[in-house]
Design an enzyme around this catalytic site. Structure first.
Site, PDB file in Angstrom:
ATOM      1  CE1 TYR A 107       4.338  -6.750   3.467  1.00  0.00           C
ATOM      2  CE2 TYR A 107       3.482  -9.084   3.446  1.00  0.00           C
ATOM      3  CZ  TYR A 107       3.538  -7.629   2.936  1.00  0.00           C
ATOM      4  OH  TYR A 107       3.229  -7.640   1.510  1.00  0.00           O
ATOM      5  CG  ASP A 110      -1.777  -1.004   1.356  1.00  0.00           C
ATOM      6  OD1 ASP A 110      -2.406  -1.429  -0.017  1.00  0.00           O
ATOM      7  OD2 ASP A 110      -2.220  -1.485   2.494  1.00  0.00           O
TER       8      ASP A 110
END
Length: 244
Positions: free
Chosen positions: A110, A52
């Protein structure tokens, strides 16, 4: 025609995410423009995942097809010379034509960085979320334990997620204090929209004493986004590694 795989890193601060969007500056858009300049070809890039706006990457993987005769040992330098300083091609290699950067992924990792200083560090603000009061890392780790395994993560994804199957497998979820930073590391077979950031936001509330660690089990079972915590800011999140 050959297929190339690249590992890249980028500072996502000034990009509107990875995926190409009309009238927006994106990572994919910058790479495709650079490829066009060096090859003269209109090349479509495929990524392992779509980060994003504001999310960074250390180990994003892409692939593309090209008929260019640029020597393999020159590709990295040629592309980096055409890319902005905020994007770096780390490695380039030729792969089998059947390889796909997205569909062949086995594990994604992540990491989320929290600056847990009373006063924010100006040199870290692009890459870490600042939480001024001390976090209870032990409580956060206890809570994280409930999310490991195969679960329906409806409670931990954006209400804008239109994927019907929200079952994902989290292989590992750890919370570690390193100096004055708190790092949340999440490894899984795939992640829903905003999933890692919502997990982090909920764990932070546990660390602040606003939630009991055992609540994570109830939140997971509820399959209701409103039961989980806030979505942590994008800037603290980095796509760390992709495994095939």
């Amino acid at each position: 025609m050959k297929r190339l795989r690249c590992v890249l890193a980028y500072d996502g601060t000034d990009f509107s995410g990875f995926q190409v969007q009309p009238d927006q500056v994106t990572v994919q858009g910058e790479i495709e423009a650079a490829l066009n300049r060096v090859t003269g070809e209109d090349i479509q890039v495929f990524g392992s995942g779509r980060t994003d706006a504001g999310v960074h990457a250390r180990g994003q993987v892409i692939h593309f097809d090209t008929a260019s005769n640029i020597p393999m040992d020159k590709w990295r330098f040629v592309l980096n010379n055409q890319l902005p300083d905020s994007i770096v091609i780390r490695t380039v290699e030729e792969v089998d034509a059947s390889f796909h950067a997205r569909f062949d992924v086995q594990v994604k990792e992540y990491r989320y960085c929290i600056d847990n200083n009373p006063v924010a560090d100006v040199f870290r603000h692009r890459y870490a979320d600042h939480v001024r009061f001390p976090l209870d890392v032990d409580a956060m780790q206890q809570a994280a334990h409930y999310l490991v395994g195969e679960h329906d993560f409806t409670s931990f994804c954006s209400a804008k997620t239109y994927v019907e199957d929200k079952v994902r497998t989290v292989y590992g979820l750890s919370v570690e204090k390193i100096g004055d930073e708190v790092w949340v590391t999440c490894r899984g077979n795939g992640f829903l929209y905003n999933m890692v950031r919502i997990i982090v936001g909920t764990l932070v509330e546990v660390g602040q004493g606003k939630r009991n660690p055992a609540e994570l089990r109830e939140i997971l079972a509820a399959c209701d986004r409103e039961k989980a915590g806030k979505t942590a800011p994008a800037k603290g999140l980095t796509m760390w590694e992709v495994v095939y």
